[in-house]
Enzyme design. Structure first.
Site, mmCIF file in Angstrom:
data_model
loop_
_atom_site.group_PDB
_atom_site.id
_atom_site.type_symbol
_atom_site.label_atom_id
_atom_site.label_comp_id
_atom_site.label_asym_id
_atom_site.label_seq_id
_atom_site.Cartn_x
_atom_site.Cartn_y
_atom_site.Cartn_z
ATOM 1 N N ASP A 1 0.820 -1.218 0.000
ATOM 2 C CA ASP A 1 0.000 0.000 0.000
ATOM 3 C C ASP A 1 0.852 1.266 0.000
ATOM 4 O O ASP A 1 1.969 1.273 0.514
ATOM 5 C CB ASP A 1 -0.918 -0.011 1.235
ATOM 6 C CG ASP A 1 -2.052 0.995 1.123
ATOM 7 O OD1 ASP A 1 -2.378 1.420 -0.009
ATOM 8 O OD2 ASP A 1 -2.619 1.362 2.168
ATOM 9 N N HIS B 1 2.155 3.051 -8.982
ATOM 10 C CA HIS B 1 1.991 1.598 -9.165
ATOM 11 C C HIS B 1 3.187 1.035 -9.935
ATOM 12 O O HIS B 1 3.736 0.000 -9.572
ATOM 13 C CB HIS B 1 0.696 1.282 -9.916
ATOM 14 C CG HIS B 1 -0.547 1.728 -9.196
ATOM 15 N ND1 HIS B 1 -0.734 1.516 -7.860
ATOM 16 C CD2 HIS B 1 -1.664 2.382 -9.638
ATOM 17 C CE1 HIS B 1 -1.918 2.024 -7.491
ATOM 18 N NE2 HIS B 1 -2.493 2.552 -8.561
ATOM 19 N N LEU C 1 10.048 -21.072 -3.183
ATOM 20 C CA LEU C 1 9.148 -20.074 -2.596
ATOM 21 C C LEU C 1 7.813 -20.130 -3.326
ATOM 22 O O LEU C 1 7.786 -20.123 -4.558
ATOM 23 C CB LEU C 1 9.745 -18.666 -2.756
ATOM 24 C CG LEU C 1 8.818 -17.489 -2.427
ATOM 25 C CD1 LEU C 1 8.547 -17.405 -0.923
ATOM 26 C CD2 LEU C 1 9.414 -16.167 -2.911
HETATM 27 C C1 IPE Z 1 -5.510 -2.618 0.108
HETATM 28 O O1 IPE Z 1 -5.161 -1.288 -0.078
HETATM 29 C C2 IPE Z 1 -5.526 -3.337 -1.206
HETATM 30 C C3 IPE Z 1 -4.241 -3.514 -1.866
HETATM 31 C C4 IPE Z 1 -3.086 -3.092 -1.436
HETATM 32 C C5 IPE Z 1 -4.281 -4.241 -3.101
HETATM 33 P P1 IPE Z 1 -6.255 -0.143 -0.286
HETATM 34 O O2 IPE Z 1 -5.506 1.117 -0.496
HETATM 35 O O3 IPE Z 1 -7.207 -0.552 -1.335
HETATM 36 O O4 IPE Z 1 -7.014 -0.153 1.113
HETATM 37 P P2 IPE Z 1 -7.875 0.984 1.830
HETATM 38 O O5 IPE Z 1 -8.903 1.445 0.835
HETATM 39 O O6 IPE Z 1 -6.930 2.077 2.209
HETATM 40 O O7 IPE Z 1 -8.456 0.313 3.030
HETATM 41 C C1 IPE Z 2 -1.704 0.210 -3.291
HETATM 42 O O1 IPE Z 2 -1.466 1.563 -3.359
HETATM 43 C C2 IPE Z 2 -1.994 -0.411 -4.637
HETATM 44 C C3 IPE Z 2 -3.383 -0.867 -4.813
HETATM 45 C C4 IPE Z 2 -4.333 -0.776 -3.929
HETATM 46 C C5 IPE Z 2 -3.697 -1.449 -6.086
HETATM 47 P P1 IPE Z 2 -2.648 2.614 -3.370
HETATM 48 O O2 IPE Z 2 -3.056 2.847 -4.781
HETATM 49 O O3 IPE Z 2 -3.724 2.189 -2.462
HETATM 50 O O4 IPE Z 2 -1.909 3.901 -2.796
HETATM 51 P P2 IPE Z 2 -2.505 4.942 -1.759
HETATM 52 O O5 IPE Z 2 -2.958 4.152 -0.575
HETATM 53 O O6 IPE Z 2 -3.624 5.630 -2.447
HETATM 54 O O7 IPE Z 2 -1.358 5.827 -1.442
HETATM 55 MG MG MG Z 3 -4.088 2.438 -0.489
#
Ligand code: IPE
Ligand code: IPE
Ligand code: MG
Length: 239
Positions: free
Chosen positions: A20, A37, A132
């Protein structure tokens, strides 16, 4: 290097990561969320190599949740294409490193067919590897997983009295997946976000402030060292 501090005899068998913070990483740099990403790929490869360095057997990464469909269509489209592209570009390398690639999540109509095809090909290519097991949670939600498991059980006309926790475990997306020992989330969010809820019933949780694109194997080693300092009691008393 913190790898030396890791006790190889007491490794977590299964590490799960919520990748995240990509969007916030990009925002800090005045970049697009999708650049965040893309920058996550380096972190992904480094963390996989870190798991291999230590000898961890199971690593599960959260790539796309059942709730992530709520994002703007352009971002969703990017994520579908990007995940496909990573698989195509990286699977031979992962295969050479002895990584067995698996997926957990719902294979519903919203997931592009070409991505499903690459997922299946990556799984087939690497099925013989044992160093792994890298599981990618894609279109994954823990509640959906438990619902899907219960549906399968109900369809078998199992009597209520014979339902056990073990039976539910055996109907999850990957019945072979061991319980999560170490559960890590980057980006300073203190949430589970519907990730491996059943399998993490007794996981040790570690929350890192680092945004995913900055995550490296040293963070993983440090997390394992912290894990090894914890006292896991599983409801009993310290030994
Ligand atoms: C969780 O992160 C999902 C992934 C990392 C794939 P999100 O960014 O979607 O989660 P919330 O919305 O902050 O809970
Ligand atoms: C995690 O990073 C990737 C996915 C959920 C696909 P985010 O896209 O949630 O990044 P933030 O949380 O908005 O910074
Ligand atoms: Mg996120």
């Amino acid at each position: 290097m913190s790898l030396e501090k890791v006790d190889k005899k007491r490794l977590p068998k299964h590490i799960a990561c919520v990748m995240d913070g990509n969007g916030r990483w990009a925002k800090q740099r005045n970049l697009k969320r999708t650049d965040g990403h893309a920058a996550g790929e380096e972190a992904l490869m480094d963390v996989i190599e870190g798991a291999l360095d230590m000898g961890v057997e199971w690593l599960t990464l959260y790539a796309f949740s059942t709730e992530n469909w709520r994002r703007p269509v352009d971002e969703v489209r990017f994520l579908m294409q990007f995940n496909e592209s990573i698989l195509v570009r990286r699977r031979d390398e992962l295969n050479d490193m002895g990584v067995r690639i698996r997926f957990i999540g719902r294979r519903d109509r919203r997931v592009p067919k070409r991505l499903l095809k690459q997922m299946d090909e990556s799984t087939a290519l690497t099925a013989g590897n044992r160093r792994l097991t890298l599981t990618i949670a894609f279109n994954y939600g823990a509640q959906a997983e438990i619902v899907d498991a219960v549906k399968q059980i109900v369809e078998k006309n199992v009597s209520a009295s014979s339902v056990t926790a073990d039976m539910i475990s055996k109907h999850l997306y990957d019945p072979e997946m061991p319980e999560v020992d170490l559960w890590i989330r980057t980006s300073g969010e203190y949430r589970i976000s519907n990730y491996l809820i059943w399998q993490s019933a007794y996981a040790e949780l570690i929350f890192l402030e680092t945004f995913w694109p900055d995550m490296r194997r040293t963070h993983l080693f440090d997390a394992v060292v912290e894990f090894q300092g914890r006292n896991r009691r599983f409801g009993g008393l310290s030994s």
